[in-house]
Design a protein around this motif. Sequence first.
Motif, mmCIF file in Angstrom:
data_model
loop_
_atom_site.group_PDB
_atom_site.id
_atom_site.type_symbol
_atom_site.label_atom_id
_atom_site.label_comp_id
_atom_site.label_asym_id
_atom_site.label_seq_id
_atom_site.Cartn_x
_atom_site.Cartn_y
_atom_site.Cartn_z
ATOM 1 N N ALA A 299 5.143 -25.671 38.488
ATOM 2 C CA ALA A 299 5.817 -26.754 37.781
ATOM 3 C C ALA A 299 4.802 -27.749 37.230
ATOM 4 O O ALA A 299 3.844 -28.116 37.912
ATOM 5 C CB ALA A 299 6.793 -27.458 38.719
ATOM 6 N N GLY A 300 5.008 -28.140 36.002
ATOM 7 C CA GLY A 300 4.078 -29.040 35.337
ATOM 8 C C GLY A 300 2.961 -28.320 34.616
ATOM 9 O O GLY A 300 2.186 -28.956 33.894
ATOM 10 N N ASN A 301 2.863 -27.010 34.815
ATOM 11 C CA ASN A 301 1.858 -26.176 34.144
ATOM 12 C C ASN A 301 0.473 -26.816 34.217
ATOM 13 O O ASN A 301 -0.131 -27.167 33.196
ATOM 14 C CB ASN A 301 2.257 -25.936 32.685
ATOM 15 N N PRO A 302 -0.083 -26.977 35.435
ATOM 16 C CA PRO A 302 -1.339 -27.713 35.592
ATOM 17 C C PRO A 302 -2.527 -27.088 34.875
ATOM 18 O O PRO A 302 -3.479 -27.806 34.542
ATOM 19 C CB PRO A 302 -1.556 -27.715 37.115
ATOM 20 N N ASP A 303 -2.490 -25.790 34.604
ATOM 21 C CA ASP A 303 -3.602 -25.135 33.918
ATOM 22 C C ASP A 303 -3.402 -25.044 32.413
ATOM 23 O O ASP A 303 -4.245 -24.487 31.702
ATOM 24 C CB ASP A 303 -3.819 -23.731 34.489
ATOM 25 N N GLY A 304 -2.290 -25.576 31.924
ATOM 26 C CA GLY A 304 -2.049 -25.603 30.484
ATOM 27 C C GLY A 304 -1.925 -24.221 29.864
ATOM 28 O O GLY A 304 -2.342 -24.003 28.719
#
Length: 290
Positions: A151-156
């Motif tokens: 969740a939040g896609n930390p690695d883009g």
Amino acid sequence: MRRRSTRWAIATAAVAALTLSACADTGSSTPEPEVVDDAQFEPGTTMAALADAGTITIGTKFDQPLFGLAGPEGVPVGFDVEIGKIIAAELGIAPENIRWVETVSANREPFIQNGEVDIVIATYTINDTRKEVISFAGPYYEAGQDLLVPAGNPDGITGPDDLADKVVCTVTGSTSEVNIREYATADVLTTDTYTNCLEPMRTGAAQALTTDNVILAGLADQNEGEFEVVGNPFTAEPYGIGLALDDTEFRNWINDVLEAAYADGRWVAAWEGTAGAVLETPEPPAVDRY
């Protein structure tokens, strides 16, 4: 009823031959299909043999939310399960007389070839390699391969081109594994079920999970707040019904059943009583009478 034409719809060790009979309370909101009384078929056909036996063995997944997931009593529920019930009903076989066998991606063809199941309905992508050893009816749905990330896609991560230095998890023997290996990933972590990819993502051992968008969305829905689907499908995955190689009469008959279910609303009812609890209703795909 919500309806739109789209290719995108959200959803979802060697396996023991776990077999269970369906029960009346499946946990699905789909009405049970009307069972044909005294179904008659040409002698010597697979349809006649199954109708005479009064039972059918169907391989499906037990870990795919919205499509094939073991319910509270171990009986699978989901869209694939409902499609199986429609086919069985046209053979004169009631839901309680369906024998469900758990399958995973790696054993679907062997189960069909060895006669352990009569058909497989298990988020099963039709492709030419598989058609060399089994036959397919359908497709009855078309998905697309995508990526699930924390969740939040930390690695883009926006698509497969962003995976050059990332670890991606998927299932051994799936088309998703074949497809993702075409990209320059740091590593592909494989396991037997997609749910087994979730813990590596939680711990940071993997940065993404890849398979069909409907499967990913089912996993995201089941684990609310932990994961999200990138939403950028990069393949077309037509789901078919696997059966014995060159059983043309049976394949054509299943295609007839699918087309009738498209026309009379049973396919829509099956979708909206399962995956449709989360998703919009797509148009059913045209069957491929190859």
